[in-house]
Design a protein around this motif. Sequence first.
Motif, PDB file in Angstrom:
ATOM      1  N   SER A   1      35.777  51.434  42.084  1.00 12.27           N
ATOM      2  CA  SER A   1      36.271  51.171  40.728  1.00 12.27           C
ATOM      3  C   SER A   1      37.144  49.926  40.662  1.00 12.27           C
ATOM      4  O   SER A   1      37.409  49.404  39.587  1.00 12.27           O
ATOM      5  N   ASP A   2      37.606  49.443  41.809  1.00 13.48           N
ATOM      6  CA  ASP A   2      38.451  48.254  41.857  1.00 13.48           C
ATOM      7  C   ASP A   2      37.722  47.179  42.651  1.00 13.48           C
ATOM      8  O   ASP A   2      37.782  47.143  43.878  1.00 13.48           O
ATOM      9  N   GLU A   3      37.007  46.294  41.927  1.00 12.59           N
ATOM     10  CA  GLU A   3      36.196  45.288  42.596  1.00 12.59           C
ATOM     11  C   GLU A   3      37.040  44.277  43.364  1.00 12.59           C
ATOM     12  O   GLU A   3      36.548  43.623  44.289  1.00 12.59           O
ATOM     13  N   ASP A   4      38.286  44.112  42.985  1.00 11.73           N
ATOM     14  CA  ASP A   4      39.141  43.119  43.638  1.00 11.73           C
ATOM     15  C   ASP A   4      39.915  43.691  44.820  1.00 11.73           C
ATOM     16  O   ASP A   4      40.626  42.951  45.515  1.00 11.73           O
ATOM     17  N   ALA A   5      39.811  44.984  45.028  1.00  8.46           N
ATOM     18  CA  ALA A   5      40.572  45.609  46.109  1.00  8.46           C
ATOM     19  C   ALA A   5      40.056  45.149  47.469  1.00  8.46           C
ATOM     20  O   ALA A   5      38.851  44.984  47.676  1.00  8.46           O
ATOM     21  N   VAL A   6      40.971  44.917  48.377  1.00  9.49           N
ATOM     22  CA  VAL A   6      40.614  44.523  49.735  1.00  9.49           C
ATOM     23  C   VAL A   6      40.239  45.778  50.520  1.00  9.49           C
ATOM     24  O   VAL A   6      40.984  46.771  50.498  1.00  9.49           O
ATOM     25  N   PRO A   7      39.080  45.783  51.201  1.00 10.56           N
ATOM     26  CA  PRO A   7      38.703  46.968  51.988  1.00 10.56           C
ATOM     27  C   PRO A   7      39.784  47.345  52.998  1.00 10.56           C
ATOM     28  O   PRO A   7      40.422  46.480  53.602  1.00 10.56           O
TER      29      PRO A   7
END
Length: 316
Positions: free
Chosen positions: A170-176
């Motif tokens: 849901s958070d495309e900008d989140a860093v894995p």
Amino acid sequence: GSCTMTLPALEDDGNAVYVLTSFSPYLDLSASGTDDDKKAAVVGFVEQTTFGANQDLISQFDLEQPLDASFEQWIKDQMDPAVSGLTSHREYYRRRINPRQEAAYFATRPGYLPCDKHSRWRQFAFSVKDTGKSVTIHSLNDDALPPYTMSIGGNARTIVDALPSFKTPSDEDAVPVPAVLGKEYVICLDDNTFYQEAVGGAIWMKSVGDDGEFSACLELVGGIPVVDISADEGVAEFIIDLPSPYESASPKMASVDDSSYSSTLWTTAYQSNDEFILLQSIGETGSPTEAVCASLPATTKNSYTETYQIVPVFGK
């Protein structure tokens, strides 16, 4: 033309009547008929002569040609093995009566042992049967460096080159978030997750904190890894040499190429060459696999007192 039909007498209760209903309007099947008429005729013809109309079947008929002649030729072609070949409902049925068991039961023996004809083999490291089980990740050489083993119940499922990581879709900008070595990650399914049983298919896991609480379900980056223990076959308790499914003449294994399967609990996407079925038994007396096939336990459960865990049997 006309015809005469003699109907039986009705019961004399004053309410019973015969009703004659006419439908199926005239359809002009000649080349001069309207496209709507001709397409309706094709659909009706295919519905009566096959298991159902679809666009591929409908498009086989040229609407610019007289359809009565086309229908006649189509029926002749269907009965000519030189044109249409031979098909078998029995063969179609039998190829699909050995589905992979989708649920793990507490005390049971699999229908087919690994060396038996009709046993199933897969290339994706985790399946929906692993839902609720804990995955641990360790450095193969115990030095925190790659490669890494991914295990369930202490049994390696695969070896990967890069440290697995997780993401919140849901958070495309989140860093894995990279996995923590030795930490437990539980394969999870809930209303917001789904599962794809294929190499690279979606799989979700949640971590277990020091306080015993679970995190939210996160998606494994890259999806389900392929089964690969070539970096160290010593992690496997059982390895069987399997016949190649790619032999052109009389292969002993075949790819399971069913396009899809769904149920109320999950959706599964099968991909060609992700799962195979053994077409002939192996391990006969004198065969190269005789010893390892004879050593396999009747069941692959660790014990009746532990959580149900599968001891993998690897094939190569």
